[in-house]
Design a protein around this motif. Structure first.
Motif, short mmCIF file in Angstrom:
data_model
loop_
_atom_site.label_atom_id
_atom_site.label_comp_id
_atom_site.label_asym_id
_atom_site.label_seq_id
_atom_site.Cartn_x
_atom_site.Cartn_y
_atom_site.Cartn_z
N ARG A 53 0.83 -1.21 0.00
CA ARG A 53 0.00 0.00 0.00
C ARG A 53 0.86 1.26 0.00
O ARG A 53 0.57 2.23 -0.70
CB ARG A 53 -0.95 0.00 1.19
CG ARG A 53 -2.10 -1.00 1.05
CD ARG A 53 -3.16 -0.79 2.09
NE ARG A 53 -2.67 -0.96 3.45
CZ ARG A 53 -2.75 -2.09 4.15
NH1 ARG A 53 -3.30 -3.16 3.62
NH2 ARG A 53 -2.29 -2.15 5.38
N GLU A 56 2.15 1.82 -3.48
CA GLU A 56 1.12 2.38 -4.37
C GLU A 56 1.01 3.89 -4.20
O GLU A 56 0.93 4.63 -5.18
CB GLU A 56 -0.23 1.73 -4.10
CG GLU A 56 -0.35 0.31 -4.57
CD GLU A 56 -1.66 -0.34 -4.16
OE1 GLU A 56 -2.59 0.37 -3.70
OE2 GLU A 56 -1.76 -1.57 -4.28
N ARG A 60 1.88 6.92 -6.89
CA ARG A 60 0.95 8.01 -7.20
C ARG A 60 1.64 9.37 -7.05
O ARG A 60 1.47 10.27 -7.88
CB ARG A 60 -0.28 7.95 -6.31
CG ARG A 60 -1.25 6.87 -6.72
CD ARG A 60 -2.48 6.84 -5.86
NE ARG A 60 -3.05 8.17 -5.71
CZ ARG A 60 -3.86 8.53 -4.74
NH1 ARG A 60 -4.21 7.67 -3.81
NH2 ARG A 60 -4.35 9.74 -4.67
#
Length: 85
Positions: A53, A56, A60
């Motif tokens: 997570r 990710e 971004r």
């Protein structure tokens, strides 16, 4: 002339506000994930999910920063020093 300067200034102000928001959100998520992961010991699988997570969110942020750099590039004028030509 002043109108063009004013429009450019407003464009930069809007961009800065948007960029700030777009970076603040994933950074807050990263910090929250880290705080939760450090709150108590976890097994390797839980740490792995947390790291996925976090990755990710880092991806971004990287994409957003690249977009910011591409957007800004046309605004940066090359330096014209006397005698450089």
């Amino acid at each position: 002339m002043l109108e063009r300067i004013d429009k450019a200034f407003e464009s930069i102000r809007a961009f800065t506000g948007n960029a700030s928001h777009e970076l603040r959100t994933p950074i807050s998520l990263l910090r929250a994930e880290i705080d939760v992961a450090l709150f108590r010991p976890r097994d390797a699988g839980e740490y792995h999910l947390t790291l996925m997570r976090l990755n990710e969110e880092a991806v971004r942020m990287t994409i957003w920063l690249r977009i910011c750099c591409l957007w800004r590039a046309p605004m940066v004028a090359p330096s014209h020093e006397p005698g450089a030509d």
